[in-house]
Design an enzyme around this catalytic site. Structure first.
Site, mmCIF file in Angstrom:
data_model
loop_
_atom_site.group_PDB
_atom_site.id
_atom_site.type_symbol
_atom_site.label_atom_id
_atom_site.label_comp_id
_atom_site.label_asym_id
_atom_site.label_seq_id
_atom_site.Cartn_x
_atom_site.Cartn_y
_atom_site.Cartn_z
ATOM 1 N N GLU A 1 0.819 -1.216 0.000
ATOM 2 C CA GLU A 1 0.000 0.000 0.000
ATOM 3 C C GLU A 1 0.853 1.267 0.000
ATOM 4 O OE1 GLU A 1 -2.799 0.324 3.270
ATOM 5 O OE2 GLU A 1 -3.580 2.240 2.561
ATOM 6 N N LYS B 1 -2.447 -1.993 -3.168
ATOM 7 C CA LYS B 1 -3.512 -1.143 -2.595
ATOM 8 C C LYS B 1 -3.116 0.318 -2.788
ATOM 9 C CE LYS B 1 -6.006 -0.179 1.717
ATOM 10 N NZ LYS B 1 -6.667 -0.757 2.892
#
Ligand code: 5MM
Length: 338
Positions: free
Chosen positions: A177, A219
């Protein structure tokens, strides 16, 4: 674990019509969320709230995985079943946040580096034993005057790749992420340039550190105007800029991309995802891994009051269902009022 096994976990995390619930708020973040509803952040209240979310009837139809925090992975349902075991029994993959948070980056004013690599192998092994099958590490990139610096991008990409390699070694799929924050008055175009650069550096580090790309989930942020920008880009512009940026900077071996919501309203996050999936198919699954965009309405409706638990579960089910529809481009804002 073989790359085929990691890939099958990753595929389950981005299964059709489903997405991930990010419920891994650290203790300070959940305290902030509870403060917004005038509720004290005690261990009992945190268990009550997470139990409400995880046991919401019907939710497993739209939720493929849930990201837990260290405290939560050790807690149980009201009936005494450990949360990871309970989720697994519903076909929901349990995951765990393993970073230790974003701290000030030395010599880089206004920028952050995510910490948590020390002792990570041991912590991953413990989480695996507790039932987690994927992990999450969030890096934060800020857009501002003269930033992000190359120093900040490369330090965070390096840490993400070291974490991802260790997660795969322990048998868990890493959610990678790199979040380019929405804060600021920057344009869609600036967000595009920064996101593209961050993705390039992250994938180069992942490759250097021998991370198997078919066993990760990315992500990212969407490509979106800053919160304080003038003339913010509309849904169609965000969707086409985001897909364009991802096509050019994310290898097709990656099985899935599960967006963060990053401070968008719940409705915006759903509309953006739906618009992107409307002009699919894409090389990877385009899914969601929302925290605030799934939890804002259930949190508000619960308000810390036990009499509201069922209505709060209905709110979570509604948001999960609408995001499930957005996975195939079939969401429409009129559905909000139904
Ligand atoms: C749920 O919030 C996560 C944990 O945040 P902290 O480490 O700051 O407590 C966060 O990483 C979250 O998973 C992602 O930012 C996505 O959440 P949003 O709300 O942006 O969809």
């Amino acid at each position: 674990m073989s790359s085929t096994e990691l890939n099958s976990i990753a595929q389950a995390m981005v299964a059709p019509n489903k997405g991930i619930l990010a419920a891994d708020e650290s203790t300070p973040t959940i305290a902030k969320r509870f403060k917004g509803i005038d509720t004290e952040s005690t261990e009992v209240n945190r268990q009550t709230y997470r139990n409400m979310l995880f046991t919401a009837p019907g939710v497993s139809e739209y939720i493929s995985g849930i990201i837990l925090f260290d405290e939560t992975i050790r807690q149980t349902t009201n009936e005494g079943i450990p949360f990871p075991e309970y989720l697994t029994s519903l076909g929901i993959v349990p995951g765990i946040k393993v970073d230790k948070g974003a701290k000030e980056l030395a010599a880089c004013p206004g920028e952050k580096i995510t910490e948590g690599l020390d002792g990570l192998r041991e912590r991953l092994n413990e989480y695996y034993a507790l039932g987690a099958r994927f992990a999450k590490w969030r890096a934060v990139i800020t857009i501002g005057n003269g930033i992000p610096s190359d120093t900040c991008i490369s330090a965070n990409a390096h840490a993400l790749a070291r974490y991802a390699a260790l997660a795969q070694e322990s048998g868990m799929v890493p959610i990678v992420e790199p979040e380019v924050l929405m804060d600021g008055d920057h344009s869609l175009d600036t967000c595009y340039q920064v996101t593209a650069k961050v993705l390039d550096v992250v994938f180069s580090e992942l490759k250097n550190q021998k991370v198997g790309l078919n066993g990760i989930i990315l992500k990212p942020n969407m490509v979106i105007s800053g919160t304080d920008a003038n003339n913010r880009a509309d849904v169609a512009m965000v969707a086409s800029a985001t897909v364009d940026c991802l096509i050019s900077h994310v290898p097709s071996e990656v099985p899935g991309i599960a967006f963060l919501s990053g401070g968008q309203t719940s409705e915006e996050a759903t509309a953006h995802l739906s618009a992107m999936n409307e002009f699919g198919p894409h090389p990877w699954q385009l899914s969601f891994s929302y925290g605030r965009a799934l939890q804002a309405s259930p949190l508000r409706v619960w308000g810390g009051n036990k009499n509201n638990l069922e209505s709060a579960q209905a709110e979570l089910l509604k948001r999960s269902r609408l995001n499930g529809l957005a996975r195939t481009g079939n969401y429409n804002p009129q559905m909000e009022s139904v």
